[in-house]
Write a protein that holds these residues in place. Structure first.
Motif, mmCIF file in Angstrom:
data_model
loop_
_atom_site.group_PDB
_atom_site.id
_atom_site.type_symbol
_atom_site.label_atom_id
_atom_site.label_comp_id
_atom_site.label_asym_id
_atom_site.label_seq_id
_atom_site.Cartn_x
_atom_site.Cartn_y
_atom_site.Cartn_z
ATOM 1 N N LYS A 288 -13.489 0.298 -6.174
ATOM 2 C CA LYS A 288 -14.241 0.361 -4.918
ATOM 3 C C LYS A 288 -15.685 -0.116 -5.095
ATOM 4 O O LYS A 288 -16.167 -0.971 -4.346
ATOM 5 N N ASP B 40 -10.371 4.148 -9.696
ATOM 6 C CA ASP B 40 -10.561 4.080 -8.245
ATOM 7 C C ASP B 40 -12.018 3.774 -7.929
ATOM 8 O O ASP B 40 -12.321 2.922 -7.078
ATOM 9 N N THR C 61 -15.828 0.725 -0.547
ATOM 10 C CA THR C 61 -14.750 1.470 0.110
ATOM 11 C C THR C 61 -14.465 0.884 1.483
ATOM 12 O O THR C 61 -13.302 0.703 1.884
ATOM 13 N N GLN D 167 -12.760 -2.588 0.954
ATOM 14 C CA GLN D 167 -11.383 -2.417 0.502
ATOM 15 C C GLN D 167 -10.486 -1.957 1.648
ATOM 16 O O GLN D 167 -9.358 -2.457 1.812
ATOM 17 N N THR D 168 -10.972 -1.017 2.443
ATOM 18 C CA THR D 168 -10.183 -0.504 3.570
ATOM 19 C C THR D 168 -9.909 -1.602 4.585
ATOM 20 O O THR D 168 -8.793 -1.733 5.103
#
Length: 215
Positions: free
Chosen positions: A130, A126, A103, A106-107
């Motif tokens: 992630k 999702d 996460t 990805q961010t």
């Protein structure tokens, strides 16, 4: 005009390997693999490109690519060519939360948290994106993030009907640290090594992404 010299020979080869793996063009892939080895990519680095392709083109394409690579290495060894093995990825620390790590990765790459109705509709995809793609795969340090995005953009550029994903990854490629000149070099490398269709698709969408980034 785009100039492929903006991209290193190793990254030009990475693009061709990924593009031909994604579409299953095995004779062209074999040539691209040989070019990659001759340009200085290690066996581990090429293996990593091929493994990553399963996330974008499926296990069959990735497995066929790996089989093609194995056969090429055997032939080169028979010719007296000993290609460098390269380093294996550094293991993640015991107890790593790959969902949290993915996460975060990805961010960082997307520039903002990734969310939307599609992921609400299918939360499993999702989590897989992630935890597995941006966690397990992007945490492997055999390739840097820029090389991974070059491979991803090249693969998507050579596939029909994935313009949305290609647009997203062109933005991610910029966030990974690739410059506009390097991405234009990637388009030029696609044109000379893969074909005009992939280059035109990537070039048109890159123009849009760069225009949006300036607005």
């Amino acid at each position: 005009m785009a100039n492929e010299s903006e991209l290193s020979p190793q990254r030009q080869a990475t693009a061709a390997i990924a593009a031909f793996t994604a579409t299953g063009q095995l004779p062209q892939l074999r040539d691209a693999l040989a070019d990659g080895l001759d340009a200085g990519l290690t066996i581990s680095e090429i293996n990593e490109i091929l493994v990553q392709m399963y996330a974008y083109a499926g296990f069959p394409r990735a497995l066929n690519g790996l089989g093609t690579f194995m056969a090429l290495l055997q032939d080169r060894h028979g010719e007296g060519i000993d290609d460098p093995a390269g380093d294996q990825p550094t293991p993640l620390p015991a107890g790593t939360d790959v969902l949290a790590l993915g996460t975060e990765n990805q961010t960082r790459l997307a520039g903002a948290p990734v969310q939307g109705p599609l992921f609400d509709f299918a939360p499993a995809i999702d989590q897989f994106l992630k935890a597995h793609l941006f966690g397990d795969i992007f945490a492997r340090d055999t390739l840097d993030w820029q090389s991974r995005e070059i491979a991803t953009v090249a693969a998507l550029a050579n596939l029909d009907g994935v313009e949305g994903q290609l647009t997203s990854h062109l933005g991610i490629a910029l966030n990974s640290g690739l410059s506009p000149a390097e991405l234009r070099g990637l388009v030029a490398a696609l044109r000379s090594r893969v074909g005009p269709a992939a280059a035109d698709r990537a070039g048109e969408l890159l123009d849009q992404v760069l225009a949006d980034s300036r607005s």
